[in-house]
Design an enzyme around this catalytic site. Sequence first.
Site, PDB file in Angstrom:
ATOM      1  N   HIS A  54       0.837  -1.213   0.000  1.00  0.00           N
ATOM      2  CA  HIS A  54       0.000   0.000   0.000  1.00  0.00           C
ATOM      3  C   HIS A  54       0.871   1.262   0.000  1.00  0.00           C
ATOM      4  CE1 HIS A  54      -3.912   2.046   1.376  1.00  0.00           C
ATOM      5  NE2 HIS A  54      -3.012   3.023   1.258  1.00  0.00           N
ATOM      6  N   HIS A  56       1.305   5.264  -2.406  1.00  0.00           N
ATOM      7  CA  HIS A  56       0.744   6.162  -3.430  1.00  0.00           C
ATOM      8  C   HIS A  56       1.912   6.763  -4.218  1.00  0.00           C
ATOM      9  CE1 HIS A  56      -3.401   6.310  -1.616  1.00  0.00           C
ATOM     10  NE2 HIS A  56      -2.692   5.837  -0.602  1.00  0.00           N
ATOM     11  N   HIS A 199      -9.643   1.867   0.445  1.00  0.00           N
ATOM     12  CA  HIS A 199      -9.320   2.689   1.610  1.00  0.00           C
ATOM     13  C   HIS A 199     -10.593   2.624   2.467  1.00  0.00           C
ATOM     14  CE1 HIS A 199      -5.838   4.059  -0.541  1.00  0.00           C
ATOM     15  NE2 HIS A 199      -5.493   4.893   0.433  1.00  0.00           N
ATOM     16  N   GLU A 202     -10.995   4.942   7.083  1.00  0.00           N
ATOM     17  CA  GLU A 202      -9.807   5.666   7.566  1.00  0.00           C
ATOM     18  C   GLU A 202     -10.281   6.933   8.268  1.00  0.00           C
ATOM     19  OE1 GLU A 202      -6.945   6.920   4.654  1.00  0.00           O
ATOM     20  OE2 GLU A 202      -5.407   7.318   6.161  1.00  0.00           O
TER      21      GLU A 202
END
Length: 381
Positions: A54, A56, A199, A202
């Site tokens: 995970h 970005h 996601h 969160e």
Amino acid sequence: MSTTLFRDARCLDAQIDVLWDDARGVAAVGPAHTLAGDEIVVGGLLTPPLAEPHVHLDAALLGARAPNCSGTLREGIANWARLREGLTRQDVIDRARATLAMYREHGCLRVRTHVDTGSLLAVDALLSMRDENLQVVAFPQEGILRAPGRREAWERAVAMGCDAVGAIPHFERTTEEGWESVRMAFRLAEKHGARVDLHCDETDDPGSRNLEVACAETLRGTVPHVVAGHCTAMHSYPEPYAAKVMELVASSGVQVVCNPLDNVVLQGRYDGYPRRRGLARVDQLWAMGASVGIGHDSVQDPWYRLGTASLIDAAYMLVHVGHLTSEADMKRVVRTLHTENHDCFGSRPQLVEGARAMLWWNAADEVELLRTRGKPRVMVA
Ligand code: FE2
């Protein structure tokens, strides 16, 4: 041809010899002091390569261009939305390559990245780099249902060839739309033969309950290896509900990927004192038999400027904030990086004869590795 003998090295709970051949990889594995080779390295810790489940990459190394003055998730999202407008394809590729090189230095040879479907330029750039060691998740940073055009861009990104479908249900306008976005992600994944990587919850809001919907969808059995990232609301769930949903996670096979570096600073942001840590309940998930991965999430991006691309850093944070400092727990956290963290790729590397990659760490065992947090010697044939 040259060989290196790693003599009397720690591997899991044994002392072994490994003969490494630069051309062929692991040529032999045996008990300590039984093999011979040219160069000899004595002691240390040997592991298979690590995997990142995970991160970005589209936002990596951008944090300095728009410093997050408040340190909050919301400002991070707002800063990213501005930065996203100025992206170029080459900039995305250059930063992704630089970040992947950082990962490699830290022993991580497989990466699953999310990419914001708000920039199809970034989606296209990262998909051009995709291979068996780089997976791409279509991640709608600002939701699917909140505004016109977002759903279409997300669907387009998946059609362009992403490995997995993302969603951000807790960020949709209503609870019902959050649940619907989870179901839409599964339907889109089924249509394209893709996986699902959300996601999920969160937030510190104990009323954020999208994980149970993801588990229920997973139990229909049409999408393999579903991942729910973050799941920080779980930290704040009332105990009876937490027990119910964690049992559902375990029985559905959904993998929870926690991201301790980001979430320990992004969560609890609206609290006074005592201030919640905001992290998935790793110890209780383990006790339930659930699968847990450990992500780094941010490498110097608008949400978290301190990322190093070292999964050992993420593990180090997790053992602290997760109260996982027993000998067994610390070992399990480190071993997760080369076991469960690979599961989204469909295979776990083993340190056996014929293996094409391995890591040597200048540490006697996993506990010393966590304490010293050095870079490994990365062996790739
Ligand atoms: Fe993330």
